[in-house]
Each structure stands twice: as C-alpha cells, then as structure tokens.
Design a protein around this motif. Sequence first.
Motif, short mmCIF file in Angstrom:
data_model
loop_
_atom_site.label_atom_id
_atom_site.label_comp_id
_atom_site.label_asym_id
_atom_site.label_seq_id
_atom_site.Cartn_x
_atom_site.Cartn_y
_atom_site.Cartn_z
N GLY A 137 -1.05 -4.14 -2.40
CA GLY A 137 -0.17 -5.01 -1.63
C GLY A 137 -0.33 -6.49 -1.93
N ARG A 175 -3.56 4.70 2.27
CA ARG A 175 -2.91 3.92 1.22
C ARG A 175 -1.75 3.10 1.79
N GLY A 176 -1.77 1.81 1.49
CA GLY A 176 -0.71 0.91 1.93
C GLY A 176 -0.80 0.48 3.38
#
Length: 522
Positions: A137, A175-176
């Motif tokens: 990110g 994740r993320g």
Amino acid sequence: MADFLATLPTPSISRYNCRAPNNSTSGPSLPIKLIISTAQSCARASYAPTSSNCTIPFLGLRTTLLPRFCSTTTTIAVVNHNSTESFPNGRIMLSSLFQQLGFRERDVEALLNCNPALTLTPFDSIQSRARSLQALGLSHLALSRLILKRPEVLTAPEIDSLLHFFLRNDDLDIRGKIEPAKIERLLNATEPTFFLGFEDKIRLLLHHGIPQEKLVHVLNKANVTKALCLKSVDEIGRTLAFLNRFGGVDLILKRPSILNYDLDSQLIPRITFLLELSGRNEDATATVLRKLPFLVAYSLDHLSDHVEFLKSFAGLTESEIFRIVAVYPNLFSASRKRKLHPRIDFLKKCGLSSQDICRFLIKAPLFIGLSFEENLACKLVFLVKIGYENRTRELAMAMGAVTRTSCKNLQEVIGVFLNYGLTCEDILEMSKKHPQILQYNHESLEEKLDYLIEDMGREVGELLAFPAFLGYKLDGRIKHRYEMKKSSLGEGMSLNKLLSVSAARFSTKNKIQTISLIDDMK
C-alpha cells in the motif's frame, strides 16, 4: 585455478584499490586489483598492482580478509557477480527505477554513490522488493521517503520474512488491511535485523487469546516496533501472562498500545501501585484498568504524587482514594495545581469533611474534570442567582448535582420552573431538598409538569413538598401508578406515598386492595 579465474567476470569493485594502514610494518603500500572467486570450497584472491596510494571506500557489506601472503591485513568487500553493476545497463536500469518512484537524476546518483549496496545487489531483486513494498500500500511518495531514510529496505534479506507475513499469510487474512502509514513507520523506525521472528511473535498474540479478527486492529493501533520487534518472544510472553491477571485480552483490545510498554520498568511497577492502592484486590484493579487503560501511561512518580496530595490535602485514606478512582480513573489525569487543589479547597471552604469530600467525589467525580471557565463558573453563577450562598454545604451539593448537566440545560430547567409559576425561592427550596432536579432534562420536566397539572389535576406548588416527583419516569411509574390508584384513593392521593413505595410493596398492596374489592362485591 588461474585459468578458471580468468573466465570469471570482473566485478565492479575492481575499480577500487586498497592500501595498508599507516602504521603497517610490512613495507610500502601495496595497491592491488581485487577479483573475488567462488572456486570450490576455498576462496582465493588474485591481485595485481595498479596506481599507488589508493583506498577502498566503505561499502557497508559483509567483509573478509586478504590472504596471509599479502603484505598487509586489509578488509575488503565480498561482491555478488550478479550485482547490478556487473551488467552494462544495470546502473541505467536502477536509475530508471528510482526515477519512476519520483527521484531526480542527480538525487539517484547521490543515493547510489552513498549506498553501494544498491549497485551490488541484483537489479531484479531490488525491483521485486520495490514492487512488494508497493503491494503493501505504499505510494511512490511514501516509498521514496522510506528509501531516502532507509535504503537498506531494498537490499536487507531480513525484510523478506516481514513481506511474506503481510502479503502471503492467507490464513490470517491481513493482506491490505494494515494501514500503509503504519507500514511506513514500522520500516522507518526498525532496523531490519529486528524483523527476524516477526511471525512467531504475532502467533504468540493469537496463542494468548487475541482473536484473529481483531489482530489487524491491534497491529494498526500499537507501535509494532516497540510492542513486538524490539522485544524477545520471551518478554512478549511474560507481558501477556502478566496482563492476563488484569483483563488481558480485553485490556489489549481496548488499548493495544499497552503492549508498547516495557514489562519490568513500566507495566509491573505502575499496575502494582494500583493493586496496592486497592488493597491487593486484583478484580477491582482490573476493573479500573479496563475503564481507563491509559493509566499505565502515567509514571510511578505521577501516580504516587497524586495519591500523596489527596492524602495530605484532602485527608483521604488510600481506601477512600481507590473508591474514587474506581468510579473515576481520570482522577489521575487531573492537574494537581490547576484542578485538584482549587476544587478540593472549594469543598473544604463549603464545610465538607474528608468523608464528605470522598462521598461527594464518588457521586460527582466530574467536578474534578470539568473546565472551570467553560462549565463550572457558568453553573456557579446560575446557582448564586437563584439564591445559593457562597461557601455553604448546600452550594457544594448543588454544584455536585449540576456537574451531570450542561450549562444550557441548567438554564432551560430554571426557565421551565419560572414559566410554570415557581419563583427563584421555590426553586432554591426544592433543589436543597432534592438537588437532582437541576440536572433533569428540561423537556422531560415539561412533560411531567403538564401531566401533574392537566391529567392529575394537582397544583405545581405541591412539588415544594415532594420535588422527587420530577425524578420518576413518566410512563413507567407516574402514569401507571396514578391510573391504578386513582379509583381507590381518589384525586387527592399523596404524591410521596404514590411514588416512593417500592415496586414489590406497591404490587402487594394493590393485590390486597383488589381482593378486598372483590370480597365487598360478593
């Protein structure tokens, strides 16, 4: 061996030369051209003189020593033959990559010159690392900031385990979900070597009861560097075991930053102080910490100074202090000079004893925390206007009651009473008997006054004898009991007897009266 070495590509470091230290006794400086070999199990170096009086700049890589047959003991860098500079266009490709991230050409050259490890690492490896960081990110701007501060994020092998955890741990589903700003701060603040064992530490949190679905919340709110990276698995385990005695998981979920603190120098001394203040009641201490986990942020000196002040100036015992803290843990947040001293002094001047002050602060703890200029001063003016005298016990009790309402609502309440024909003297008389009338919602008061006058047919003046009428729920108690009793007791029933009797007793009396009516009908 010589033939084999001749076939190896000349690494980029060959342009650098070395010289003996100034204090060498092995003869004059011996400039050499270095070529590092990987032949079989014993690495050897071939060397040849070049220009004299040259040195190798510090590369920041792992090092080895020249063979003993060299005239001086000199440190050199071990070079990867697949390094970026081993390829004709490698440096150009690296420069292009950095320019894509927002670097200017001259800044790229400065970066590469100051950090030779970037040119000695395969380009594909650097490119892959940059893509992985962006997958977390990080924007181009964030990544460029990070590289400027810690260029080793592109080369350090220890970061691979961190990237694997955040990007490929499908079973944890994170994740993320970690804030990019948190990732940037983590990589900025932490030496890569401290990322070793990162996943094991995360698994330890789960083992001690942190729900998997709350893991992201904990990681986003805690300082991961302090909470995990800089601590050993053993220390993290001991911290979690200690916190389990005082709320454990609930405490951590409410304030994940509690994991940031050092166990031996911060958590144990501070929580133990509160435990001693409670009389070693772990459940009571845990309740206080759950109400205000931020208490662990205060130093031991801060906590101790507050307790000593309350003991010396207010005359409170440790037991009384903890009773107040149990209701209002923010007592430790109040400034001793600006809040505690002047407000306790006010209560003492109003004639309250130490026990009175304890009871007052348990019932009206907000008196300590509210702003004087924006809140208490305004309410004090209203109380004086309706007739309260300064430095009286009644004024203190009224101040305690109005801490639970806003200045605007207090003004509206006084306005409602005046609109229904009551005078300031009436309001003063009622509030001395029942100070809570000053904190009730003004709209609720209007509804009860309307029902008293219009539906029950009573005079507003009856409130002077029983102001507590205004504290009962209109639908749940006043209407229900009035409708049940008006047929048997008539319109002139006592408001006090109607409402103040307990629900159980009221129900019993009602059943007896109902049975009596049935018998009369027979």
